[in-house]
Motif scaffolding. Sequence first.
Motif, mmCIF file in Angstrom:
data_model
loop_
_atom_site.group_PDB
_atom_site.id
_atom_site.type_symbol
_atom_site.label_atom_id
_atom_site.label_comp_id
_atom_site.label_asym_id
_atom_site.label_seq_id
_atom_site.Cartn_x
_atom_site.Cartn_y
_atom_site.Cartn_z
ATOM 1 N N GLY A 164 0.847 -1.186 0.000
ATOM 2 C CA GLY A 164 0.000 0.000 0.000
ATOM 3 C C GLY A 164 0.879 1.232 0.000
ATOM 4 N N ARG A 165 1.400 1.554 -1.186
ATOM 5 C CA ARG A 165 2.290 2.717 -1.289
ATOM 6 C C ARG A 165 2.278 3.183 -2.740
ATOM 7 N NH1 ARG A 165 7.556 0.398 -3.259
ATOM 8 N NH2 ARG A 165 7.390 -1.856 -2.991
ATOM 9 N N SER A 166 3.003 4.244 -2.973
ATOM 10 C CA SER A 166 3.096 4.709 -4.341
ATOM 11 C C SER A 166 4.300 4.024 -4.977
ATOM 12 C CB SER A 166 3.257 6.233 -4.326
ATOM 13 O OG SER A 166 3.426 6.682 -5.631
ATOM 14 N N VAL A 167 4.029 3.151 -5.917
ATOM 15 C CA VAL A 167 5.109 2.415 -6.591
ATOM 16 C C VAL A 167 5.461 3.191 -7.858
ATOM 17 C CG1 VAL A 167 5.742 0.242 -7.707
ATOM 18 C CG2 VAL A 167 4.214 0.229 -5.720
ATOM 19 N N ALA A 168 6.725 3.548 -7.983
ATOM 20 C CA ALA A 168 7.101 4.414 -9.108
ATOM 21 C C ALA A 168 8.123 3.749 -10.017
ATOM 22 C CB ALA A 168 7.671 5.722 -8.558
ATOM 23 N N TRP A 169 8.082 4.079 -11.302
ATOM 24 C CA TRP A 169 9.128 3.663 -12.241
ATOM 25 C C TRP A 169 9.168 4.663 -13.392
ATOM 26 C CZ3 TRP A 169 4.253 1.570 -12.291
ATOM 27 C CH2 TRP A 169 3.593 1.490 -13.518
ATOM 28 N N THR A 170 10.262 4.615 -14.129
ATOM 29 C CA THR A 170 10.346 5.464 -15.307
ATOM 30 C C THR A 170 10.142 4.583 -16.518
ATOM 31 O OG1 THR A 170 11.862 6.905 -14.159
ATOM 32 C CG2 THR A 170 11.799 7.120 -16.553
ATOM 33 N N ASP A 171 9.045 4.842 -17.201
ATOM 34 C CA ASP A 171 8.626 3.993 -18.310
ATOM 35 C C ASP A 171 9.268 4.505 -19.602
ATOM 36 O OD1 ASP A 171 5.888 2.084 -18.638
ATOM 37 O OD2 ASP A 171 6.557 3.084 -20.479
ATOM 38 N N LEU A 172 9.801 3.574 -20.404
ATOM 39 C CA LEU A 172 10.481 4.002 -21.641
ATOM 40 C C LEU A 172 9.517 4.682 -22.611
ATOM 41 C CD1 LEU A 172 13.005 1.141 -22.554
ATOM 42 C CD2 LEU A 172 13.391 3.254 -21.265
ATOM 43 N N THR A 173 8.248 4.394 -22.484
ATOM 44 C CA THR A 173 7.272 5.053 -23.362
ATOM 45 C C THR A 173 6.517 6.162 -22.639
ATOM 46 O OG1 THR A 173 6.975 3.104 -24.748
ATOM 47 C CG2 THR A 173 5.158 4.665 -24.712
ATOM 48 N N ARG A 174 6.085 5.897 -21.428
ATOM 49 C CA ARG A 174 5.168 6.824 -20.755
ATOM 50 C C ARG A 174 5.842 7.782 -19.785
ATOM 51 N NH1 ARG A 174 -0.128 4.774 -20.854
ATOM 52 N NH2 ARG A 174 -0.532 5.482 -18.742
ATOM 53 N N GLY A 175 7.163 7.641 -19.644
ATOM 54 C CA GLY A 175 7.867 8.536 -18.726
ATOM 55 C C GLY A 175 7.616 8.146 -17.280
ATOM 56 N N PRO A 176 7.764 9.101 -16.329
ATOM 57 C CA PRO A 176 7.591 8.760 -14.912
ATOM 58 C C PRO A 176 6.164 8.290 -14.632
ATOM 59 C CG PRO A 176 8.560 10.947 -15.193
ATOM 60 C CD PRO A 176 8.114 10.500 -16.549
ATOM 61 N N GLN A 177 6.069 7.139 -13.966
ATOM 62 C CA GLN A 177 4.763 6.543 -13.674
ATOM 63 C C GLN A 177 4.684 6.201 -12.209
ATOM 64 O OE1 GLN A 177 2.271 5.432 -16.284
ATOM 65 N NE2 GLN A 177 3.484 7.141 -17.019
ATOM 66 N N HIS A 178 3.465 6.248 -11.657
ATOM 67 C CA HIS A 178 3.305 5.657 -10.330
ATOM 68 C C HIS A 178 1.923 5.042 -10.193
ATOM 69 C CE1 HIS A 178 1.767 9.708 -9.624
ATOM 70 N NE2 HIS A 178 0.912 9.072 -8.850
ATOM 71 N N VAL A 179 1.887 3.987 -9.411
ATOM 72 C CA VAL A 179 0.617 3.308 -9.141
ATOM 73 C C VAL A 179 0.483 3.274 -7.625
ATOM 74 C CG1 VAL A 179 -0.538 1.056 -9.190
ATOM 75 C CG2 VAL A 179 0.629 1.892 -11.231
ATOM 76 N N ASP A 180 -0.682 3.734 -7.149
ATOM 77 C CA ASP A 180 -0.908 3.734 -5.708
ATOM 78 C C ASP A 180 -1.553 2.402 -5.325
ATOM 79 O OD1 ASP A 180 -1.526 4.136 -3.123
ATOM 80 O OD2 ASP A 180 -2.854 5.861 -3.448
ATOM 81 N N THR A 181 -0.787 1.535 -4.684
ATOM 82 C CA THR A 181 -1.332 0.193 -4.403
ATOM 83 C C THR A 181 -2.278 0.182 -3.191
ATOM 84 O OG1 THR A 181 0.637 -0.466 -3.152
ATOM 85 C CG2 THR A 181 0.599 -1.041 -5.487
ATOM 86 N N THR A 182 -2.432 1.321 -2.500
ATOM 87 C CA THR A 182 -3.454 1.339 -1.433
ATOM 88 C C THR A 182 -4.849 1.245 -2.022
ATOM 89 O OG1 THR A 182 -3.122 3.732 -1.468
ATOM 90 C CG2 THR A 182 -2.484 2.594 0.558
ATOM 91 N N SER A 183 -4.986 1.630 -3.285
ATOM 92 C CA SER A 183 -6.332 1.622 -3.880
ATOM 93 C C SER A 183 -6.638 0.294 -4.571
ATOM 94 C CB SER A 183 -6.454 2.768 -4.886
ATOM 95 O OG SER A 183 -5.524 2.558 -5.936
ATOM 96 N N LEU A 184 -5.782 -0.705 -4.371
ATOM 97 C CA LEU A 184 -5.990 -1.985 -5.061
ATOM 98 C C LEU A 184 -6.257 -3.120 -4.077
ATOM 99 C CD1 LEU A 184 -2.959 -1.762 -7.544
ATOM 100 C CD2 LEU A 184 -5.354 -1.156 -7.991
ATOM 101 N N SER A 185 -6.995 -4.129 -4.556
ATOM 102 C CA SER A 185 -7.185 -5.342 -3.752
ATOM 103 C C SER A 185 -5.893 -6.126 -3.725
ATOM 104 C CB SER A 185 -8.233 -6.241 -4.406
ATOM 105 O OG SER A 185 -9.503 -5.670 -4.344
ATOM 106 N N ASP A 186 -5.630 -6.793 -2.622
ATOM 107 C CA ASP A 186 -4.497 -7.728 -2.600
ATOM 108 C C ASP A 186 -4.756 -8.766 -3.699
ATOM 109 O OD1 ASP A 186 -3.324 -6.453 -0.468
ATOM 110 O OD2 ASP A 186 -4.138 -7.849 1.048
ATOM 111 N N PRO A 187 -3.831 -8.919 -4.643
ATOM 112 C CA PRO A 187 -4.128 -9.819 -5.769
ATOM 113 C C PRO A 187 -4.045 -11.300 -5.384
ATOM 114 C CG PRO A 187 -1.898 -8.983 -5.938
ATOM 115 C CD PRO A 187 -2.513 -8.267 -4.770
ATOM 116 N N VAL A 188 -4.923 -12.088 -5.978
ATOM 117 C CA VAL A 188 -4.857 -13.545 -5.807
ATOM 118 C C VAL A 188 -3.714 -14.041 -6.687
ATOM 119 C CG1 VAL A 188 -6.079 -15.725 -6.168
ATOM 120 C CG2 VAL A 188 -7.346 -13.690 -5.407
ATOM 121 N N LEU A 189 -2.782 -14.764 -6.084
ATOM 122 C CA LEU A 189 -1.663 -15.312 -6.864
ATOM 123 C C LEU A 189 -1.782 -16.819 -7.059
ATOM 124 C CD1 LEU A 189 1.487 -13.400 -5.478
ATOM 125 C CD2 LEU A 189 -0.177 -12.684 -7.204
#
Length: 456
Positions: A156-181
């Motif tokens: 539950g945090r802001s996961v960030a990366w620099t995307d070769l196409t989209r530039g700086p990206q972040h996904v806030d995993t607090t807004s997501l369900s724990d995924p079934v693996l």
Amino acid sequence: MTASPVTAPLVRFAPSPTGMIHIGNARTALVNWLFALARGGRFILRFDDTDRERSRQEFIDGIATDLDWLGIRPHQVFHQSRRTALYDAAADRLRASGRLYPCYEAADELDRRRRRQLARGLPPIYDRAALALTAEDRARLEAEGRRPHWRFKLDGRSVAWTDLTRGPQHVDTTSLSDPVLVREDGSYLYTFTSVVDDIDMGITHVIRGEDHVTNTGVQIEIIEALGGAVPTLAHHNLIASVTGEALSKRLGSLSVRSLRDAGYEAMTVASLAVLVGTAEQVHAYPDLETLAHHLDLGRVSTSTAKFDPHELDLLNGSIVHGLAYSAVADRLAAMGINGGEPLWNAIRANCARLDDARTLAAIVEGAPTPVAAADDEPMLAIARELLPDEPWDEATWGAWTDKVKAATGRKGKGLFMPLRRALTGLDHGPELKLLLPLIGRYNSLARLSGPFSRPA
Ligand code: GLU
């Protein structure tokens, strides 16, 4: 400071073999292949076939055939269904570190909870009720015959990366369900197996469609929980139809197989699949090596690419017109066309698809019905008398029609159209100066003599 050595990229295309691939999937495969090709890298084909219900051997075979037709030659091929031991070990590590926890809710229970949350204006994410289960609760549920599915506990945090196409990206995993693996039957979801494989194989670049951006946020958390290195990421835009509909795997008409069956060239499909929706002009390139120079992930648009079938026809024509005889000789022979290079050179400018060669070759090798209007018959009789002796070459047409013009006073369309119709049975077609020597004097005499059918 010494520069770190630049390692050649290792990429992968990881289709789920639950259907045939369409032009949008081909985009992902080709972009990976070309990215590696331009950098001396390697390409892995990995079948994400852990979904036992929906994965099928016929799709595995079909996808491999389609990629081969496009010119993609994987350096290695893997099947996730054969790598279960690796996933078991990785899942055990996540269990041991408390990141993978068992849940027992049935689908309808989860559905009810989601609807309650929505009704209260809350985001419909998993409430982690299972985290509160005690060992006794679990034992009781299992005694009732319930089997767990396993969820990954997000930070539950802001996961960030620099995307070769989209530039700086972040996904806030607090807004997501724990995924079934892990499913109830013990099979794994690709969210997990992809990560385990990417780490195990040392994938350096994960290049895939932008429909995976949110997954990437989740998967980076899983990679880090497993102690792996996060690869470089790129998410390309998706291809939609001109009317804006997303392409689904089941959209038959744009499956790679149906485009191949319709007679399009592989390089037409590849050029369009790669360049549509980028800042590069869509142009049909002759081979993948050349196309690779025109792929720049930084110039791929972030809005949806619109696929127009009409564009496919135009591009295909421009590719076919440029094909050398040596590139098509086998395919022409397979169609029963035997006229060799002179025939190909005469007809190729009129072929929108290679299949058109069948109809066009029939002008020379078949027996077309000559066509003439009644008032053109006298001039055709004169033209027949003026046919020069063989040998004929490209200059024959000009020399002959000059004589017919002088003898009949006809010129322009009034001269050429009756000759074309009589010699080919058609109003349009390849250049007559190229066709005439192939039709030859014997057949030309016969066609100029009729019997004629009348023009439509
Ligand atoms: N099997 C997944 C898919 O076809 C793979 C996604 C990925 O490239 O990681 O969407």
